[in-house]
Design a protein around this motif. Structure first.
Motif, PDB file in Angstrom:
ATOM      1  N   LEU A  40      -3.296   3.675  -6.217  1.00 20.73           N
ATOM      2  CA  LEU A  40      -3.130   2.787  -5.068  1.00 20.73           C
ATOM      3  C   LEU A  40      -2.900   3.572  -3.789  1.00 20.73           C
ATOM      4  O   LEU A  40      -3.367   3.172  -2.719  1.00 20.73           O
ATOM      5  CB  LEU A  40      -1.964   1.836  -5.325  1.00 20.73           C
ATOM      6  CG  LEU A  40      -1.710   0.768  -4.263  1.00 20.73           C
ATOM      7  CD1 LEU A  40      -2.828  -0.262  -4.283  1.00 20.73           C
ATOM      8  CD2 LEU A  40      -0.381   0.076  -4.494  1.00 20.73           C
ATOM      9  N   TRP A  41      -2.189   4.700  -3.898  1.00 20.93           N
ATOM     10  CA  TRP A  41      -1.876   5.464  -2.693  1.00 20.93           C
ATOM     11  C   TRP A  41      -3.139   6.078  -2.087  1.00 20.93           C
ATOM     12  O   TRP A  41      -3.213   6.277  -0.865  1.00 20.93           O
ATOM     13  CB  TRP A  41      -0.864   6.552  -3.013  1.00 20.93           C
ATOM     14  CG  TRP A  41       0.359   6.075  -3.742  1.00 20.93           C
ATOM     15  CD1 TRP A  41       0.864   6.570  -4.896  1.00 20.93           C
ATOM     16  CD2 TRP A  41       1.221   4.993  -3.372  1.00 20.93           C
ATOM     17  NE1 TRP A  41       1.982   5.872  -5.283  1.00 20.93           N
ATOM     18  CE2 TRP A  41       2.229   4.896  -4.363  1.00 20.93           C
ATOM     19  CE3 TRP A  41       1.245   4.087  -2.319  1.00 20.93           C
ATOM     20  CZ2 TRP A  41       3.229   3.934  -4.314  1.00 20.93           C
ATOM     21  CZ3 TRP A  41       2.251   3.136  -2.268  1.00 20.93           C
ATOM     22  CH2 TRP A  41       3.224   3.065  -3.256  1.00 20.93           C
ATOM     23  N   LEU A  42      -4.131   6.395  -2.918  1.00 21.42           N
ATOM     24  CA  LEU A  42      -5.378   6.931  -2.379  1.00 21.42           C
ATOM     25  C   LEU A  42      -6.083   5.895  -1.518  1.00 21.42           C
ATOM     26  O   LEU A  42      -6.687   6.234  -0.498  1.00 21.42           O
ATOM     27  CB  LEU A  42      -6.293   7.378  -3.520  1.00 21.42           C
ATOM     28  CG  LEU A  42      -5.796   8.551  -4.372  1.00 21.42           C
ATOM     29  CD1 LEU A  42      -6.789   8.827  -5.497  1.00 21.42           C
ATOM     30  CD2 LEU A  42      -5.600   9.793  -3.522  1.00 21.42           C
ATOM     31  N   PRO A  46      -4.991   7.308   5.095  1.00 24.03           N
ATOM     32  CA  PRO A  46      -5.897   7.227   6.261  1.00 24.03           C
ATOM     33  C   PRO A  46      -7.124   8.109   6.054  1.00 24.03           C
ATOM     34  O   PRO A  46      -7.042   9.263   5.664  1.00 24.03           O
ATOM     35  CB  PRO A  46      -5.027   7.745   7.412  1.00 24.03           C
ATOM     36  CG  PRO A  46      -3.619   7.499   6.965  1.00 24.03           C
ATOM     37  CD  PRO A  46      -3.627   7.692   5.476  1.00 24.03           C
ATOM     38  N   GLY A  47      -8.280   7.540   6.304  1.00 26.14           N
ATOM     39  CA  GLY A  47      -9.528   8.262   6.127  1.00 26.14           C
ATOM     40  C   GLY A  47     -10.148   8.086   4.757  1.00 26.14           C
ATOM     41  O   GLY A  47     -11.345   8.298   4.595  1.00 26.14           O
ATOM     42  N   LEU A  48      -9.324   7.729   3.758  1.00 27.15           N
ATOM     43  CA  LEU A  48      -9.836   7.512   2.410  1.00 27.15           C
ATOM     44  C   LEU A  48      -9.753   6.055   1.992  1.00 27.15           C
ATOM     45  O   LEU A  48     -10.224   5.704   0.907  1.00 27.15           O
ATOM     46  CB  LEU A  48      -9.062   8.372   1.399  1.00 27.15           C
ATOM     47  CG  LEU A  48      -9.157   9.885   1.575  1.00 27.15           C
ATOM     48  CD1 LEU A  48      -8.286  10.580   0.536  1.00 27.15           C
ATOM     49  CD2 LEU A  48     -10.602  10.358   1.453  1.00 27.15           C
ATOM     50  N   GLY A  49      -9.138   5.228   2.814  1.00 25.99           N
ATOM     51  CA  GLY A  49      -8.922   3.841   2.444  1.00 25.99           C
ATOM     52  C   GLY A  49     -10.203   3.028   2.486  1.00 25.99           C
ATOM     53  O   GLY A  49     -11.247   3.458   2.977  1.00 25.99           O
ATOM     54  N   VAL A  50     -10.110   1.798   1.982  1.00 20.86           N
ATOM     55  CA  VAL A  50     -11.260   0.892   1.925  1.00 20.86           C
ATOM     56  C   VAL A  50     -11.041  -0.328   2.810  1.00 20.86           C
ATOM     57  O   VAL A  50     -11.737  -1.323   2.670  1.00 20.86           O
ATOM     58  CB  VAL A  50     -11.521   0.458   0.470  1.00 20.86           C
ATOM     59  CG1 VAL A  50     -12.014   1.624  -0.350  1.00 20.86           C
ATOM     60  CG2 VAL A  50     -10.272  -0.155  -0.159  1.00 20.86           C
ATOM     61  N   GLY A  51     -10.070  -0.241   3.724  1.00 20.40           N
ATOM     62  CA  GLY A  51      -9.829  -1.350   4.639  1.00 20.40           C
ATOM     63  C   GLY A  51      -9.046  -2.494   4.037  1.00 20.40           C
ATOM     64  O   GLY A  51      -9.185  -3.630   4.495  1.00 20.40           O
ATOM     65  N   LEU A  52      -8.229  -2.229   3.010  1.00 21.29           N
ATOM     66  CA  LEU A  52      -7.429  -3.260   2.353  1.00 21.29           C
ATOM     67  C   LEU A  52      -5.970  -2.859   2.395  1.00 21.29           C
ATOM     68  O   LEU A  52      -5.629  -1.666   2.424  1.00 21.29           O
ATOM     69  CB  LEU A  52      -7.877  -3.453   0.896  1.00 21.29           C
ATOM     70  CG  LEU A  52      -9.338  -3.828   0.647  1.00 21.29           C
ATOM     71  CD1 LEU A  52      -9.615  -3.883  -0.846  1.00 21.29           C
ATOM     72  CD2 LEU A  52      -9.670  -5.166   1.302  1.00 21.29           C
ATOM     73  N   LEU A  57      -5.480  -4.243  -2.599  1.00 25.29           N
ATOM     74  CA  LEU A  57      -5.909  -3.147  -3.459  1.00 25.29           C
ATOM     75  C   LEU A  57      -5.525  -3.406  -4.914  1.00 25.29           C
ATOM     76  O   LEU A  57      -6.281  -3.064  -5.832  1.00 25.29           O
ATOM     77  CB  LEU A  57      -5.295  -1.835  -2.972  1.00 25.29           C
ATOM     78  CG  LEU A  57      -6.017  -1.143  -1.811  1.00 25.29           C
ATOM     79  CD1 LEU A  57      -5.222   0.072  -1.342  1.00 25.29           C
ATOM     80  CD2 LEU A  57      -7.413  -0.735  -2.220  1.00 25.29           C
ATOM     81  N   MET A  58      -4.352  -3.989  -5.139  1.00 26.59           N
ATOM     82  CA  MET A  58      -3.963  -4.336  -6.507  1.00 26.59           C
ATOM     83  C   MET A  58      -4.914  -5.374  -7.090  1.00 26.59           C
ATOM     84  O   MET A  58      -5.311  -5.289  -8.259  1.00 26.59           O
ATOM     85  CB  MET A  58      -2.528  -4.855  -6.534  1.00 26.59           C
ATOM     86  CG  MET A  58      -1.470  -3.807  -6.280  1.00 26.59           C
ATOM     87  SD  MET A  58       0.203  -4.395  -6.659  1.00 26.59           S
ATOM     88  CE  MET A  58       0.129  -4.521  -8.448  1.00 26.59           C
ATOM     89  N   GLU A  59      -5.301  -6.364  -6.283  1.00 28.19           N
ATOM     90  CA  GLU A  59      -6.263  -7.365  -6.764  1.00 28.19           C
ATOM     91  C   GLU A  59      -7.603  -6.723  -7.080  1.00 28.19           C
ATOM     92  O   GLU A  59      -8.235  -7.043  -8.113  1.00 28.19           O
ATOM     93  CB  GLU A  59      -6.439  -8.450  -5.698  1.00 28.19           C
ATOM     94  CG  GLU A  59      -5.225  -9.338  -5.493  1.00 28.19           C
ATOM     95  CD  GLU A  59      -5.532 -10.505  -4.567  1.00 28.19           C
ATOM     96  OE1 GLU A  59      -6.694 -10.961  -4.549  1.00 28.19           O
ATOM     97  OE2 GLU A  59      -4.622 -10.950  -3.852  1.00 28.19           O
TER      98      GLU A  59
END
Length: 605
Positions: A40-42, A46-52, A57-59
């Motif tokens: 989840l931390w990945l 910042p820079g690696l996230g998917v905009g959630l 992200l858990m869902e």
């Protein structure tokens, strides 16, 4: 294992907004980043996230896990080590973030069994040898032994009176977390029948596990069917079906291909048997039976890696049981202890003692939440799955694992201060949070405070037992009356309302919109409906594959690779060799030279 993962991920997905949403019972935003290893931390980096954000992200992780498990349950090519590693990594990441609400015994069992599935499952690459060495498969049988035998020994070693006076089954039917209608009927049976059932439970958990490693095949098969009957009865009288399904999955390690696939068994019996108890090559190196030098070398390396992992896992799994006796702990090799401490955060091995102690006084502890608008008139809040209305029959909720309901039963055996999530539950109900209310009642019309949240809440402890349908006796106040302002001040004093995770704007994210659209279709459905729909999907795919291919499972059952045909013997003897002489040899030679049409039974007649 794929079916178990599918049920676990789907159950958690439906409950995630109410449990871990930004305004849930135990919000993920209150967790400190990188305090526990999690994927989840990945997604929040910042820079690696998917905009959630964290709850979304858990869902997403639950959806990916459920879909991947659905594919593995339906399609054989997806049942590989890499797929099961991804499933294990996702569930482990969720359990690290879920904290107390994802720390039940079946979570530990699923993580350990899921890691063993990585070792047992074949590799995904079709060009490589398909099967791992069978030595790793014994770890599954060892886990089943530790689960059943450890629980049985703990019942007797704990000096719990109900297990020694053979009244334990009677108390189990009354005091379990979520009884079923069949549990009520079973509780009405004569006392001698219930005592006999207690003996059966102890025999199935103390005596029968010794047959798991028996060299005689029929003894292992008998142990499997005894365990299967026990788990089916346990699922029908209790609503912890995920534990029962997972135990049955582990019990399949007692079977062999000859039993599960009779067609392959006939071909197998036609050849010479090797190994102990009719199991071929049970601990032998399969690299000896692979063609080609490179393939032999690869199979040898593969066998060495998985054999080493098997020995290491076996040694580490013994360490938790050495704490029972001081002298046994000192006999463990220090390197093994250090290895156990290293893998402990990953929950690869655990000790199991199910139903070790039973509360024999008064029946099942039951927490009842009551709300009021004026502090004088109190109204009980009914739950969808948890026992509440004493005049109504209990429900069959399996295979759903209602997290909040189970933890309410567990919290009833202690104090309110020992359950950190309980204050969050009261706060969200006082605020009128709809996602938390859906954990109690999916249909808002059945929630008594659906139009306006209560001004005051309190929790009372009762003891419940069978009557018509149930009786309930008041014990004490579990949590005193509290109102919203008082509870918010208490939580702020302890720093439980501060946000620790960065909150990003995700309204414009396409992935966030897809998740929100899907959530809108699922949020009004009870968890069992979603799970039974997934099971029906898997069953439909399997039936279609069976019909199209003409064999169970969509492919020929255990069809071995074609072996080269032996060369026909020459009609004339080789030079320098002595030809067989005599009338019998002459007749055989004449038969060989005879054409096929003349050798047929009809022609001879």
């Amino acid at each position: 294992m794929a079916v178990v993962y599918m049920l676990a991920f789907s159950s958690l997905y439906v409950q995630t907004p109410g449990l871990y949403g930004n305004d849930g019972v135990a919000p993920v935003r209150l967790a400190e980043p990188w305090t526990a290893p999690s994927l989840l931390w990945l997604g929040l980096t910042p820079g690696l996230g998917v905009g959630l954000d964290a709850p979304q992200l858990m869902e997403l992780m639950c959806l990916l896990g459920a879909l991947l498990a659905l594919g593995a349950a339906s399609l054989a090519p997806l049942r590989g080590s890499v797929v099961f590693f991804v499933l294990w990594a996702i569930y482990f990441s969720l359990s690290q973030i879920g904290r107390d609400l994802l720390s039940s015994p079946w979570d530990d069992l699923l993580l350990e069994a899921g890691f063993l599935a990585i070792l047992v499952a074949p590799l995904c690459c079709q060009a490589l040898p398909r099967r791992h060495d069978p030595m790793t498969f014994w770890l599954t049988r060892w886990l089943l032994f530790r689960l059943t035998f450890g629980s049985g020994v703990a019942k007797l070693a704990g000096h719990s009176a109900p297990w020694w006076n053979l009244s334990a089954v009677s108390h189990m039917l009354e005091s379990q977390a979520s009884p079923t209608p069949l549990a009520w009927w079973a509780a009405q049976l004569p006392a001698w029948v219930l005592r006999l059932a207690t003996v059966g439970v102890l025999v199935s958990q103390v005596m029968v596990p010794l047959l798991y490693f028996a060299p005689v095949r029929c003894l292992r098969l008998g142990a499997f069917y005894i365990q299967l009957v026990y788990q089916v009865l346990s699922a029908l009288t209790g609503n912890l079906m995920l534990v029962n399904v997972l135990t049955v999955a582990l019990s399949f390690s007692l079977l062999d291909t000859e039993h599960t696939c009779p067609a392959h068994g006939k071909r197998k019996r036609a050849k010479n048997r090797r190994g102990l108890g009719g199991q071929d090559h049970i601990v032998q190196n399969r690299s000896l039976y692979v063609r080609g030098c490179l393939w032999k070398l690869w199979a040898l390396v593969q066998w060495g890696v998985f054999a080493s992992a098997t020995v290491a896992m076996f040694a580490i799994s013994v360490v938790p049981y050495t704490s029972m006796e001081p002298w046994s702990s000192s006999k463990v090799i220090p390197e093994v202890k250090r290895a156990h401490e290293f893998v402990k955060p990953y929950r690869l091995v655990s000790s199991y003692a199910l139903d070790r102690r039973l509360d024999a006084a008064g029946g099942r502890p039951e927490l009842v939440l009551e709300g009021s608008m004026d502090r004088d008139t109190w109204t009980e809040i009914d739950w969808m799955y948890k026992m509440g209305n004493v005049s109504a029959a209990p429900l069959m909720v399996g295979p759903c694992e209602a997290r909040l309901d189970w933890h309410m039963w567990k919290a009833a055996g202690g104090r309110a201060q020992d359950s950190a999530w309980f204050s969050g539950l009261l706060l969200r109900l006082l605020q009128g949070n709809k996602e938390v209310e859906r954990l109690l009642q999916t249909e808002q019309a059945r929630y008594v405070f659906s139009k306006e949240p209560p001004a005051y809440l309190r929790a009372r402890l009762y003891k419940s037992g069978p009557k018509q349908w149930w009786r309930r006796d008041f014990v004490k106040e579990f949590h005193p009356m509290v109102h919203l302002g008082e509870l918010q001040a208490h939580l702020s004093q302890h720093g439980l309302t501060e946000k620790s995770l960065p909150q990003s704007s995700t309204s414009a994210s396409l992935l966030a919109q897809i998740l929100g659209h899907l959530r809108g279709h699922v949020e009004s459905l009870p968890v069992p409906y979603v799970q039974w729909a997934l099971l029906a999907t898997v069953a439909t795919i399997c039936v279609l594959k069976c019909v199209l291919s003409g064999s169970p499972g969509g492919r020929p059952c255990g069809a071995p690779p074609a072996e080269p045909k032996p060369k026909k013997a020459k009609s004339q003897a080789a030079p320098g060799s002595k030809a067989p002489a005599g009338p019998q040899a002459d007749r055989e030679l004449a038969v060989e030279k005879r054409p096929d049409s003349e050798r047929s039974p009809r022609r001879r007649k």
